[in-house]
Motif scaffolding. Structure first.
Motif, PDB file in Angstrom:
ATOM      1  N   GLN A 257      -0.749   6.489   6.008  1.00 46.81           N
ATOM      2  CA  GLN A 257      -1.327   5.845   4.838  1.00 46.81           C
ATOM      3  C   GLN A 257      -1.736   6.919   3.849  1.00 46.81           C
ATOM      4  N   ALA A 258      -1.397   6.748   2.594  1.00 44.97           N
ATOM      5  CA  ALA A 258      -1.750   7.730   1.568  1.00 44.97           C
ATOM      6  C   ALA A 258      -3.260   7.768   1.381  1.00 44.97           C
TER       7      ALA A 258
ATOM      8  N   THR B 294      -3.288   5.563  -9.512  1.00 44.04           N
ATOM      9  CA  THR B 294      -3.076   6.576  -8.493  1.00 44.04           C
ATOM     10  C   THR B 294      -3.393   5.917  -7.153  1.00 44.04           C
ATOM     11  N   THR B 295      -3.516   6.690  -6.091  1.00 44.09           N
ATOM     12  CA  THR B 295      -3.850   6.097  -4.794  1.00 44.09           C
ATOM     13  C   THR B 295      -5.329   6.283  -4.483  1.00 44.09           C
TER      14      THR B 295
ATOM     15  N   THR C  43       0.845  -1.198   0.000  1.00 42.25           N
ATOM     16  CA  THR C  43       0.000   0.000   0.000  1.00 42.25           C
ATOM     17  C   THR C  43       0.878   1.244   0.000  1.00 42.25           C
ATOM     18  N   ALA C  44       0.272   2.372  -0.336  1.00 39.34           N
ATOM     19  CA  ALA C  44       0.989   3.631  -0.476  1.00 39.34           C
ATOM     20  C   ALA C  44       1.113   4.350   0.861  1.00 39.34           C
TER      21      ALA C  44
ATOM     22  N   GLY D  50      -5.277   3.828   0.733  1.00 41.20           N
ATOM     23  CA  GLY D  50      -3.857   3.594   0.554  1.00 41.20           C
ATOM     24  C   GLY D  50      -3.552   2.571  -0.524  1.00 41.20           C
ATOM     25  N   LYS D  51      -4.589   1.890  -1.003  1.00 37.44           N
ATOM     26  CA  LYS D  51      -4.381   0.958  -2.110  1.00 37.44           C
ATOM     27  C   LYS D  51      -4.224   1.764  -3.397  1.00 37.44           C
ATOM     28  N   PHE D  52      -3.824   1.098  -4.451  1.00 37.28           N
ATOM     29  CA  PHE D  52      -3.710   1.756  -5.748  1.00 37.28           C
ATOM     30  C   PHE D  52      -5.002   1.538  -6.517  1.00 37.28           C
TER      31      PHE D  52
ATOM     32  N   VAL E 193       5.317   9.560  -2.710  1.00 34.22           N
ATOM     33  CA  VAL E 193       4.669   8.309  -2.314  1.00 34.22           C
ATOM     34  C   VAL E 193       5.718   7.220  -2.156  1.00 34.22           C
TER      35      VAL E 193
END
Length: 150
Positions: A43-44, A104-105, A32-33, A109-111, A52
């Motif tokens: 977390q993003a 992107t995110t 995760t980002a 936080g996943k893509f 990132v």
């Protein structure tokens, strides 16, 4: 069960990516980002516009890619480097096409697939339809910061 057993995917002939170790107050799944939050990681969120990192698997504790880093633990974030592959986490129901799908995110936080005007962080390096019923890791290559095409 994860499709891959490592987050950094190579190539093995290149220098491994630089990493940062920082405390993160949330439990984080590898792939995760992450973004910087003061001296810590966070977390993003959706469409992260800052630097990132990708959470590495916790090999120091002999954990796999589906084992979350505990909250308030020091975690390893890998810097995304051109010409190297990473396995990043996408949500169930997400479909990617090699060389076409821009990511992107997401808020988790996943893509996620980037839409028009969003920052593109990575490009899919495999074609995969995630109908598995769980989040999965997909192979990506870092994109040069650009906006998603219309």
């Amino acid at each position: 069960m994860a499709r891959f057993n490592k987050i950094y995917a190579g190539p093995f002939t290149e220098a491994t990516p630089q990493v940062q170790e920082r405390v993160c107050t949330a439990a984080i799944l590898p792939g995760t980002a992450l973004i910087e939050s003061g001296a810590n990681f966070a977390q993003a969120g959706a469409n992260a516009l800052t630097k990132v990192y990708v959470a590495q698997d916790n090999y120091l504790a002999l954990k796999g890619v589906d084992d979350a880093w505990p909250a308030n633990d020091r975690i390893i974030g890998m810097e995304l480097i051109d010409d190297q592959f990473f396995n990043v986490r996408i949500a169930t129901g997400t479909n990617v096409v090699r060389g076409v799908t821009q990511l992107t995110t997401a808020a988790s936080g996943k893509f996620a697939v980037a839409t028009t005007g969003q920052r593109v962080i990575a490009i899919a390096e495999e074609t995969y339809s995630n109908s598995s019923g769980s989040d999965q890791l997909v192979r990506v290559r870092v994109a040069r910061n650009q906006l998603a095409a219309a």
